[in-house]
Design a protein around this motif. Structure first.
Motif, PDB file in Angstrom:
ATOM      1  N   LEU A 258     -26.024 -24.858 103.377  1.00  0.00           N
ATOM      2  CA  LEU A 258     -26.980 -24.321 102.229  1.00  0.00           C
ATOM      3  C   LEU A 258     -27.206 -23.839 101.929  1.00  0.00           C
ATOM      4  O   LEU A 258     -27.372 -23.491 100.986  1.00  0.00           O
ATOM      5  N   GLN A 259     -26.099 -22.448 102.815  1.00  0.00           N
ATOM      6  CA  GLN A 259     -25.818 -21.219 101.705  1.00  0.00           C
ATOM      7  C   GLN A 259     -25.241 -20.987 100.775  1.00  0.00           C
ATOM      8  O   GLN A 259     -24.904 -19.913  99.585  1.00  0.00           O
ATOM      9  N   ARG A 260     -24.486 -22.101 100.192  1.00  0.00           N
ATOM     10  CA  ARG A 260     -22.989 -22.337  99.641  1.00  0.00           C
ATOM     11  C   ARG A 260     -24.104 -22.940  98.091  1.00  0.00           C
ATOM     12  O   ARG A 260     -23.481 -23.314  97.555  1.00  0.00           O
ATOM     13  N   GLY A 261     -25.348 -23.235  97.998  1.00  0.00           N
ATOM     14  CA  GLY A 261     -25.620 -23.786  96.597  1.00  0.00           C
ATOM     15  C   GLY A 261     -27.227 -24.405  97.173  1.00  0.00           C
ATOM     16  O   GLY A 261     -27.733 -24.463  96.572  1.00  0.00           O
ATOM     17  N   GLY A 262     -28.294 -24.332  98.582  1.00  0.00           N
ATOM     18  CA  GLY A 262     -29.067 -24.867  98.902  1.00  0.00           C
ATOM     19  C   GLY A 262     -28.875 -26.584  99.190  1.00  0.00           C
ATOM     20  O   GLY A 262     -27.894 -26.797  99.093  1.00  0.00           O
ATOM     21  N   GLN A 263     -29.913 -26.815  99.276  1.00  0.00           N
ATOM     22  CA  GLN A 263     -30.087 -28.544  99.134  1.00  0.00           C
ATOM     23  C   GLN A 263     -29.889 -29.202  98.293  1.00  0.00           C
ATOM     24  O   GLN A 263     -29.454 -28.997  97.180  1.00  0.00           O
ATOM     25  N   ARG A 264     -29.418 -29.945  98.618  1.00  0.00           N
ATOM     26  CA  ARG A 264     -28.373 -31.885  97.981  1.00  0.00           C
ATOM     27  C   ARG A 264     -29.634 -31.964  97.649  1.00  0.00           C
ATOM     28  O   ARG A 264     -30.202 -33.143  97.870  1.00  0.00           O
ATOM     29  N   LEU A 265     -30.932 -31.952  96.260  1.00  0.00           N
ATOM     30  CA  LEU A 265     -31.297 -32.535  95.967  1.00  0.00           C
ATOM     31  C   LEU A 265     -31.065 -34.028  95.160  1.00  0.00           C
ATOM     32  O   LEU A 265     -32.232 -34.840  95.443  1.00  0.00           O
ATOM     33  N   ALA A 266     -29.968 -34.144  94.304  1.00  0.00           N
ATOM     34  CA  ALA A 266     -30.004 -35.838  94.103  1.00  0.00           C
ATOM     35  C   ALA A 266     -28.799 -36.302  94.574  1.00  0.00           C
ATOM     36  O   ALA A 266     -27.440 -35.330  94.782  1.00  0.00           O
ATOM     37  N   THR A 267     -27.818 -37.000  93.966  1.00  0.00           N
ATOM     38  CA  THR A 267     -27.040 -38.242  94.089  1.00  0.00           C
ATOM     39  C   THR A 267     -26.737 -38.964  93.819  1.00  0.00           C
ATOM     40  O   THR A 267     -27.405 -39.407  92.951  1.00  0.00           O
ATOM     41  N   PHE A 268     -25.463 -38.840  92.645  1.00  0.00           N
ATOM     42  CA  PHE A 268     -24.729 -39.722  91.699  1.00  0.00           C
ATOM     43  C   PHE A 268     -23.992 -40.565  92.225  1.00  0.00           C
ATOM     44  O   PHE A 268     -22.997 -39.939  93.304  1.00  0.00           O
ATOM     45  N   ILE A 269     -23.753 -41.632  92.109  1.00  0.00           N
ATOM     46  CA  ILE A 269     -23.184 -42.502  92.764  1.00  0.00           C
ATOM     47  C   ILE A 269     -22.084 -43.183  91.672  1.00  0.00           C
ATOM     48  O   ILE A 269     -22.580 -44.242  91.035  1.00  0.00           O
ATOM     49  N   LEU A 270     -21.240 -43.378  91.027  1.00  0.00           N
ATOM     50  CA  LEU A 270     -20.289 -43.458  90.170  1.00  0.00           C
ATOM     51  C   LEU A 270     -19.041 -44.402  90.531  1.00  0.00           C
ATOM     52  O   LEU A 270     -18.603 -44.509  91.223  1.00  0.00           O
ATOM     53  N   TYR A 271     -19.611 -46.235  89.962  1.00  0.00           N
ATOM     54  CA  TYR A 271     -18.828 -46.844  90.557  1.00  0.00           C
ATOM     55  C   TYR A 271     -17.332 -47.239  89.470  1.00  0.00           C
ATOM     56  O   TYR A 271     -17.488 -47.563  88.371  1.00  0.00           O
ATOM     57  N   LEU A 272     -16.080 -46.884  90.178  1.00  0.00           N
ATOM     58  CA  LEU A 272     -15.302 -47.099  89.476  1.00  0.00           C
ATOM     59  C   LEU A 272     -14.342 -48.124  89.213  1.00  0.00           C
ATOM     60  O   LEU A 272     -13.595 -48.449  88.944  1.00  0.00           O
ATOM     61  N   SER A 273     -14.427 -49.462  90.220  1.00  0.00           N
ATOM     62  CA  SER A 273     -14.434 -50.308  90.549  1.00  0.00           C
ATOM     63  C   SER A 273     -15.315 -52.141  90.787  1.00  0.00           C
ATOM     64  O   SER A 273     -16.137 -51.111  91.211  1.00  0.00           O
TER      65      SER A 273
ATOM     66  N   ASN B 254     -20.734 -48.852  86.296  1.00  0.00           N
ATOM     67  CA  ASN B 254     -21.975 -48.092  86.444  1.00  0.00           C
ATOM     68  C   ASN B 254     -22.694 -46.371  87.486  1.00  0.00           C
ATOM     69  O   ASN B 254     -21.398 -46.388  87.895  1.00  0.00           O
ATOM     70  N   ALA B 255     -23.836 -46.730  87.222  1.00  0.00           N
ATOM     71  CA  ALA B 255     -23.966 -44.843  88.368  1.00  0.00           C
ATOM     72  C   ALA B 255     -25.268 -45.506  89.012  1.00  0.00           C
ATOM     73  O   ALA B 255     -26.497 -46.273  88.333  1.00  0.00           O
ATOM     74  N   LEU B 256     -25.596 -45.188  90.164  1.00  0.00           N
ATOM     75  CA  LEU B 256     -26.492 -45.098  90.743  1.00  0.00           C
ATOM     76  C   LEU B 256     -26.943 -43.869  91.293  1.00  0.00           C
ATOM     77  O   LEU B 256     -25.969 -43.080  91.616  1.00  0.00           O
ATOM     78  N   TRP B 257     -28.379 -43.406  91.042  1.00  0.00           N
ATOM     79  CA  TRP B 257     -29.345 -41.948  91.109  1.00  0.00           C
ATOM     80  C   TRP B 257     -30.061 -42.204  91.899  1.00  0.00           C
ATOM     81  O   TRP B 257     -30.945 -43.825  91.896  1.00  0.00           O
ATOM     82  N   PHE B 258     -30.275 -41.367  92.879  1.00  0.00           N
ATOM     83  CA  PHE B 258     -31.849 -40.958  93.716  1.00  0.00           C
ATOM     84  C   PHE B 258     -31.652 -39.843  94.230  1.00  0.00           C
ATOM     85  O   PHE B 258     -30.831 -39.144  94.114  1.00  0.00           O
ATOM     86  N   LEU B 259     -32.645 -39.540  94.476  1.00  0.00           N
ATOM     87  CA  LEU B 259     -33.272 -38.001  94.796  1.00  0.00           C
ATOM     88  C   LEU B 259     -33.761 -38.098  96.075  1.00  0.00           C
ATOM     89  O   LEU B 259     -33.955 -39.140  97.036  1.00  0.00           O
ATOM     90  N   ASN B 260     -33.182 -36.984  96.572  1.00  0.00           N
ATOM     91  CA  ASN B 260     -33.150 -36.722  98.617  1.00  0.00           C
ATOM     92  C   ASN B 260     -33.851 -35.874  98.913  1.00  0.00           C
ATOM     93  O   ASN B 260     -34.459 -36.418 100.222  1.00  0.00           O
ATOM     94  N   THR B 261     -35.331 -35.643  98.443  1.00  0.00           N
ATOM     95  CA  THR B 261     -36.326 -34.926  98.760  1.00  0.00           C
ATOM     96  C   THR B 261     -37.153 -34.863  98.350  1.00  0.00           C
ATOM     97  O   THR B 261     -37.174 -35.444  97.109  1.00  0.00           O
ATOM     98  N   ASP B 262     -38.128 -34.230  98.405  1.00  0.00           N
ATOM     99  CA  ASP B 262     -39.665 -34.395  98.024  1.00  0.00           C
ATOM    100  C   ASP B 262     -39.847 -33.156  96.659  1.00  0.00           C
ATOM    101  O   ASP B 262     -38.415 -32.322  97.063  1.00  0.00           O
ATOM    102  N   ALA B 263     -40.322 -32.909  95.875  1.00  0.00           N
ATOM    103  CA  ALA B 263     -41.271 -32.299  95.263  1.00  0.00           C
ATOM    104  C   ALA B 263     -40.986 -31.027  95.674  1.00  0.00           C
ATOM    105  O   ALA B 263     -40.540 -29.745  95.009  1.00  0.00           O
ATOM    106  N   ASN B 264     -40.956 -30.988  96.919  1.00  0.00           N
ATOM    107  CA  ASN B 264     -41.110 -29.137  97.207  1.00  0.00           C
ATOM    108  C   ASN B 264     -39.665 -29.076  98.025  1.00  0.00           C
ATOM    109  O   ASN B 264     -39.259 -28.167  99.132  1.00  0.00           O
ATOM    110  N   HIS B 265     -38.279 -29.761  97.975  1.00  0.00           N
ATOM    111  CA  HIS B 265     -37.324 -29.676  98.004  1.00  0.00           C
ATOM    112  C   HIS B 265     -37.347 -30.096  99.333  1.00  0.00           C
ATOM    113  O   HIS B 265     -36.073 -29.857  99.991  1.00  0.00           O
ATOM    114  N   GLN B 266     -37.613 -30.666 100.234  1.00  0.00           N
ATOM    115  CA  GLN B 266     -37.880 -30.745 101.360  1.00  0.00           C
ATOM    116  C   GLN B 266     -37.581 -32.296 101.763  1.00  0.00           C
ATOM    117  O   GLN B 266     -37.743 -33.534 101.252  1.00  0.00           O
TER     118      GLN B 266
END
Length: 301
Positions: free
Chosen positions: A221-236, A259-271
């Protein structure tokens, strides 16, 4: 009545807590821990509601402000009032204009937010990324909760490779595209992490967010904070199996090249949002190759 006396009179939720929790709140505030992380930890313990946790922490913060000679905050003021800035995908239209490509909006789940995007990468770009990593793959690891080390885990049986920033022109181009789609700076993203799954290989359900209560995760977490969102890129494409599953909400997304899948990992307060539990189902036939891109709160490095 002085401001300190008024603050003490308002100190009711906090004093109703067991002494161990009172000490815990005081100690963690003294360490400058995030009030949001603290409230989330209290709620996850199952001993307190989120409302009680936030009220108790707010009381202590008001008391400290008054004792320091500052203006005691009004009861309506709260350390939890303002939502934080979040990355987002524009879902107002069926097609999203990226700087160099038009991306299709294939489906949107609003809570938790999960979005499937089409035409994010060309076939040539997918092939170029896969070719760039060649034979660089090693057994995939996970982040150890105790010390933050990368460890092999039986629940993740794929192979992985990384593409660092500045290493490949095709990756740089895609990174700029994703930054524009997510309205989030490229420097706040982790390097691309490729995952290759052969027959029977999988990644059992897990969370992408980093647990602030885990000593091993705190160093990350000290290297950039929380992971707010994820992209999964489908390469095959995958002949059978290999879907991205969200068991808590009954959703499965099958790989489709480009294609790519996107999802948020936290709520609006970064929780952390526990609804984002997800995994990679076992591949039955074929080979699945994906690239993960995690978006952090701040600059990653």
């Amino acid at each position: 009545m002085t401001k300190v006396q008024q603050a003490k009179n308002d100190y009711t939720v906090f004093t109703s807590l067991p002494r161990t929790w009172q000490d815990w709140i005081n100690e963690n505030l003294a360490r400058a821990c995030s009030p949001l992380d603290m409230a989330n930890s209290m709620a996850r313990s199952g001993q307190h509601s989120m409302a009680v946790a936030r009220a108790a922490i707010d009381e202590v913060l008001r008391m400290r402000a008054a004792a320091d000679g500052g203006a005691a905050a009004e009861p309506a003021d709260s350390a939890f009032a303002a939502p934080q800035q979040m990355p987002y995908i524009d879902i107002e239209r069926n097609r999203v204009a990226a700087p160099d490509r038009e991306v299709e909006l294939l489906f949107v789940l609003k809570q938790p937010q999960v979005i499937l995007l089409g035409n994010v990468l060309s076939m040539e770009e997918c092939d170029a990324i896969v070719a760039h990593c060649g034979t660089r793959y090693t057994r995939s690891t996970v982040t150890g909760e105790a010390d933050g080390a990368s460890v092999v885990h039986e629940g993740r049986t794929s192979e992985m490779a990384f593409i660092q920033r500045g290493e490949a022109e095709v990756a740089e181009r895609i990174e700029r595209r994703l930054a524009a789609l997510a309205h989030w700076p490229a420097e706040c993203g982790e390097p691309f992490q490729l995952q290759k799954y052969g027959s029977t290989q999988e990644y059992r359900p897990h969370f992408d967010w980093l647990d602030p209560d885990s000593s091993g995760h705190r160093s990350h977490l000290q290297r950039g904070g929380q992971r707010l969102a994820t992209f999964i890129l489908y390469l095959s494409d995958v002949e059978q199996g290999g879907g991205t599953v969200f068991p808590g909400i009954g959703l499965e997304v099958f790989p489709k090249k480009g294609n790519a899948l996107w999802f948020l990992n936290t709520d609006a307060n970064h929780q952390p949002d526990r609804q984002t539990l997800h995994g990679g189902a076992p591949v039955v036939s074929g080979t699945k190759i994906i690239a993960n891109k995690w978006l952090r709160q701040g600059r990653y490095g």
